[in-house]
Design a protein around this motif. Sequence first.
Motif, PDB file in Angstrom:
ATOM      1  N   LEU A  15      -0.440   7.187  -9.692  1.00  0.00           N
ATOM      2  CA  LEU A  15      -1.821   6.762  -9.900  1.00  0.00           C
ATOM      3  C   LEU A  15      -2.274   7.024 -11.343  1.00  0.00           C
ATOM      4  CD1 LEU A  15      -3.545   7.884  -6.574  1.00  0.00           C
ATOM      5  CD2 LEU A  15      -2.953   5.563  -7.296  1.00  0.00           C
ATOM      6  N   VAL A  16      -1.891   8.166 -11.878  1.00  0.00           N
ATOM      7  CA  VAL A  16      -2.247   8.480 -13.265  1.00  0.00           C
ATOM      8  C   VAL A  16      -1.572   7.488 -14.210  1.00  0.00           C
ATOM      9  CG1 VAL A  16      -1.975  10.208 -15.104  1.00  0.00           C
ATOM     10  CG2 VAL A  16      -2.695  10.921 -12.817  1.00  0.00           C
ATOM     11  N   LEU A  17      -0.322   7.150 -13.955  1.00  0.00           N
ATOM     12  CA  LEU A  17       0.402   6.180 -14.770  1.00  0.00           C
ATOM     13  C   LEU A  17      -0.249   4.802 -14.695  1.00  0.00           C
ATOM     14  CD1 LEU A  17       2.825   5.551 -16.574  1.00  0.00           C
ATOM     15  CD2 LEU A  17       4.121   5.039 -14.497  1.00  0.00           C
ATOM     16  N   VAL A  18      -0.620   4.380 -13.499  1.00  0.00           N
ATOM     17  CA  VAL A  18      -1.290   3.088 -13.325  1.00  0.00           C
ATOM     18  C   VAL A  18      -2.633   3.084 -14.060  1.00  0.00           C
ATOM     19  CG1 VAL A  18      -2.396   1.579 -11.619  1.00  0.00           C
ATOM     20  CG2 VAL A  18      -0.115   2.514 -11.171  1.00  0.00           C
ATOM     21  N   LEU A  19      -3.364   4.159 -13.966  1.00  0.00           N
ATOM     22  CA  LEU A  19      -4.642   4.270 -14.665  1.00  0.00           C
ATOM     23  C   LEU A  19      -4.440   4.193 -16.182  1.00  0.00           C
ATOM     24  CD1 LEU A  19      -7.702   4.813 -14.605  1.00  0.00           C
ATOM     25  CD2 LEU A  19      -7.136   7.249 -14.679  1.00  0.00           C
ATOM     26  N   CYS A  20      -3.444   4.896 -16.697  1.00  0.00           N
ATOM     27  CA  CYS A  20      -3.161   4.866 -18.143  1.00  0.00           C
ATOM     28  C   CYS A  20      -2.770   3.461 -18.592  1.00  0.00           C
ATOM     29  CB  CYS A  20      -2.060   5.856 -18.495  1.00  0.00           C
ATOM     30  SG  CYS A  20      -2.597   7.577 -18.399  1.00  0.00           S
ATOM     31  N   LEU A  21      -1.932   2.780 -17.825  1.00  0.00           N
ATOM     32  CA  LEU A  21      -1.536   1.413 -18.158  1.00  0.00           C
ATOM     33  C   LEU A  21      -2.734   0.472 -18.143  1.00  0.00           C
ATOM     34  CD1 LEU A  21       1.880   1.034 -16.324  1.00  0.00           C
ATOM     35  CD2 LEU A  21       1.483   1.127 -18.789  1.00  0.00           C
ATOM     36  N   SER A  22      -3.580   0.650 -17.159  1.00  0.00           N
ATOM     37  CA  SER A  22      -4.780  -0.176 -17.061  1.00  0.00           C
ATOM     38  C   SER A  22      -5.685   0.031 -18.266  1.00  0.00           C
ATOM     39  CB  SER A  22      -5.522   0.153 -15.769  1.00  0.00           C
ATOM     40  OG  SER A  22      -6.740  -0.523 -15.718  1.00  0.00           O
ATOM     41  N   LEU A  23      -5.886   1.259 -18.666  1.00  0.00           N
ATOM     42  CA  LEU A  23      -6.700   1.559 -19.838  1.00  0.00           C
ATOM     43  C   LEU A  23      -6.078   1.004 -21.115  1.00  0.00           C
ATOM     44  CD1 LEU A  23      -7.803   5.218 -19.043  1.00  0.00           C
ATOM     45  CD2 LEU A  23      -9.208   3.152 -18.953  1.00  0.00           C
ATOM     46  N   PHE A  24      -4.756   1.086 -21.228  1.00  0.00           N
ATOM     47  CA  PHE A  24      -4.057   0.562 -22.398  1.00  0.00           C
ATOM     48  C   PHE A  24      -4.212  -0.956 -22.488  1.00  0.00           C
ATOM     49  CE2 PHE A  24      -0.143  -1.041 -24.419  1.00  0.00           C
ATOM     50  CZ  PHE A  24      -0.304  -0.467 -25.674  1.00  0.00           C
ATOM     51  N   LEU A  25      -4.051  -1.650 -21.369  1.00  0.00           N
ATOM     52  CA  LEU A  25      -4.215  -3.102 -21.362  1.00  0.00           C
ATOM     53  C   LEU A  25      -5.652  -3.498 -21.683  1.00  0.00           C
ATOM     54  CD1 LEU A  25      -2.000  -4.109 -18.303  1.00  0.00           C
ATOM     55  CD2 LEU A  25      -1.498  -4.408 -20.744  1.00  0.00           C
ATOM     56  N   SER A  26      -6.585  -2.745 -21.184  1.00  0.00           N
ATOM     57  CA  SER A  26      -7.989  -2.990 -21.489  1.00  0.00           C
ATOM     58  C   SER A  26      -8.247  -2.812 -22.983  1.00  0.00           C
ATOM     59  CB  SER A  26      -8.865  -2.040 -20.680  1.00  0.00           C
ATOM     60  OG  SER A  26     -10.212  -2.200 -21.015  1.00  0.00           O
ATOM     61  N   LEU A  27      -7.648  -1.816 -23.588  1.00  0.00           N
ATOM     62  CA  LEU A  27      -7.771  -1.589 -25.027  1.00  0.00           C
ATOM     63  C   LEU A  27      -7.191  -2.751 -25.822  1.00  0.00           C
ATOM     64  CD1 LEU A  27      -8.462   0.339 -27.394  1.00  0.00           C
ATOM     65  CD2 LEU A  27      -6.139   1.244 -27.153  1.00  0.00           C
ATOM     66  N   LEU A  28      -6.035  -3.254 -25.400  1.00  0.00           N
ATOM     67  CA  LEU A  28      -5.423  -4.391 -26.084  1.00  0.00           C
ATOM     68  C   LEU A  28      -6.306  -5.632 -26.009  1.00  0.00           C
ATOM     69  CD1 LEU A  28      -1.643  -4.112 -25.109  1.00  0.00           C
ATOM     70  CD2 LEU A  28      -2.717  -3.557 -27.295  1.00  0.00           C
ATOM     71  N   ARG A  29      -6.878  -5.890 -24.832  1.00  0.00           N
ATOM     72  CA  ARG A  29      -7.774  -7.044 -24.680  1.00  0.00           C
ATOM     73  C   ARG A  29      -9.015  -6.889 -25.554  1.00  0.00           C
ATOM     74  NH1 ARG A  29      -8.704  -6.502 -19.044  1.00  0.00           N
ATOM     75  NH2 ARG A  29      -6.651  -5.738 -18.554  1.00  0.00           N
ATOM     76  N   SER A  30      -9.524  -5.688 -25.629  1.00  0.00           N
ATOM     77  CA  SER A  30     -10.703  -5.438 -26.469  1.00  0.00           C
ATOM     78  C   SER A  30     -10.384  -5.654 -27.947  1.00  0.00           C
ATOM     79  CB  SER A  30     -11.213  -4.016 -26.264  1.00  0.00           C
ATOM     80  OG  SER A  30     -11.662  -3.843 -24.947  1.00  0.00           O
ATOM     81  N   GLN A  31      -9.223  -5.208 -28.381  1.00  0.00           N
ATOM     82  CA  GLN A  31      -8.812  -5.401 -29.773  1.00  0.00           C
ATOM     83  C   GLN A  31      -8.651  -6.887 -30.093  1.00  0.00           C
ATOM     84  OE1 GLN A  31      -8.562  -3.358 -32.334  1.00  0.00           O
ATOM     85  NE2 GLN A  31      -9.259  -1.640 -31.111  1.00  0.00           N
ATOM     86  N   ALA A  32      -8.084  -7.656 -29.171  1.00  0.00           N
ATOM     87  CA  ALA A  32      -7.927  -9.097 -29.373  1.00  0.00           C
ATOM     88  C   ALA A  32      -9.297  -9.766 -29.459  1.00  0.00           C
ATOM     89  CB  ALA A  32      -7.099  -9.701 -28.248  1.00  0.00           C
ATOM     90  N   SER A  33     -10.211  -9.351 -28.633  1.00  0.00           N
ATOM     91  CA  SER A  33     -11.559  -9.902 -28.653  1.00  0.00           C
ATOM     92  C   SER A  33     -12.272  -9.558 -29.959  1.00  0.00           C
ATOM     93  CB  SER A  33     -12.355  -9.357 -27.463  1.00  0.00           C
ATOM     94  OG  SER A  33     -13.674  -9.814 -27.497  1.00  0.00           O
ATOM     95  N   ILE A  34     -12.121  -8.346 -30.426  1.00  0.00           N
ATOM     96  CA  ILE A  34     -12.730  -7.928 -31.687  1.00  0.00           C
ATOM     97  C   ILE A  34     -12.170  -8.749 -32.839  1.00  0.00           C
ATOM     98  CG2 ILE A  34     -12.828  -6.029 -33.363  1.00  0.00           C
ATOM     99  CD1 ILE A  34     -13.075  -4.133 -30.929  1.00  0.00           C
ATOM    100  N   SER A  35     -10.865  -8.954 -32.842  1.00  0.00           N
ATOM    101  CA  SER A  35     -10.223  -9.739 -33.892  1.00  0.00           C
ATOM    102  C   SER A  35     -10.746 -11.171 -33.901  1.00  0.00           C
ATOM    103  CB  SER A  35      -8.707  -9.725 -33.699  1.00  0.00           C
ATOM    104  OG  SER A  35      -8.088 -10.519 -34.667  1.00  0.00           O
ATOM    105  N   ALA A  36     -10.888 -11.775 -32.736  1.00  0.00           N
ATOM    106  CA  ALA A  36     -11.403 -13.144 -32.646  1.00  0.00           C
ATOM    107  C   ALA A  36     -12.845 -13.210 -33.140  1.00  0.00           C
ATOM    108  CB  ALA A  36     -11.303 -13.642 -31.202  1.00  0.00           C
ATOM    109  N   LYS A  37     -13.647 -12.232 -32.796  1.00  0.00           N
ATOM    110  CA  LYS A  37     -15.044 -12.210 -33.240  1.00  0.00           C
ATOM    111  C   LYS A  37     -15.137 -12.002 -34.744  1.00  0.00           C
ATOM    112  CE  LYS A  37     -16.987 -12.877 -29.304  1.00  0.00           C
ATOM    113  NZ  LYS A  37     -17.694 -14.121 -29.020  1.00  0.00           N
ATOM    114  N   GLN A  38     -14.230 -11.212 -35.326  1.00  0.00           N
ATOM    115  CA  GLN A  38     -14.235 -11.015 -36.773  1.00  0.00           C
ATOM    116  C   GLN A  38     -13.898 -12.320 -37.494  1.00  0.00           C
ATOM    117  OE1 GLN A  38     -11.511  -7.691 -37.109  1.00  0.00           O
ATOM    118  NE2 GLN A  38     -13.196  -6.232 -37.341  1.00  0.00           N
ATOM    119  N   GLN A  39     -12.951 -13.082 -36.951  1.00  0.00           N
ATOM    120  CA  GLN A  39     -12.614 -14.375 -37.541  1.00  0.00           C
ATOM    121  C   GLN A  39     -13.791 -15.335 -37.423  1.00  0.00           C
ATOM    122  OE1 GLN A  39      -9.049 -15.580 -35.532  1.00  0.00           O
ATOM    123  NE2 GLN A  39      -7.724 -14.332 -36.827  1.00  0.00           N
ATOM    124  N   GLU A  40     -14.455 -15.327 -36.297  1.00  0.00           N
ATOM    125  CA  GLU A  40     -15.626 -16.173 -36.098  1.00  0.00           C
ATOM    126  C   GLU A  40     -16.738 -15.782 -37.082  1.00  0.00           C
ATOM    127  OE1 GLU A  40     -18.834 -17.291 -32.574  1.00  0.00           O
ATOM    128  OE2 GLU A  40     -17.050 -16.132 -32.062  1.00  0.00           O
TER     129      GLU A  40
END
Length: 93
Positions: A15-40
């Motif tokens: 469960l801890v591993l799944v939670l960590c993976l989920s948080l990591f994927l959420s961080l990656l999606r947030s970084q991609a969104s930030i990058s797209a907004k910076q380009q915009e």
Amino acid sequence: MIRKSGVSRRVIPVLVLVLCLSLFLSLLRSQASISAKQQELASVQAELDSQLAQNEELQRTLDDGEDAIIERFAREEGYSKPNERIWVDISGK
């Protein structure tokens, strides 16, 4: 003393591993969104700069007065003043 079962010892780390993976994927999606907004933002900023330059040119034209507007329009249409020679660069440079 109560013993923990073998199942709970295995489930908690998973469960801890799944939670960590989920948080990591959420961080990656947030970084991609930030990058797209910076380009915009950069695109909108460039458009704003272009519009501000155009506004400044129009303001200078208004400041020059009506005669300057008429003269500018006439020159764009190929008209000239009496006894004035217009040279056209056909080299395309």
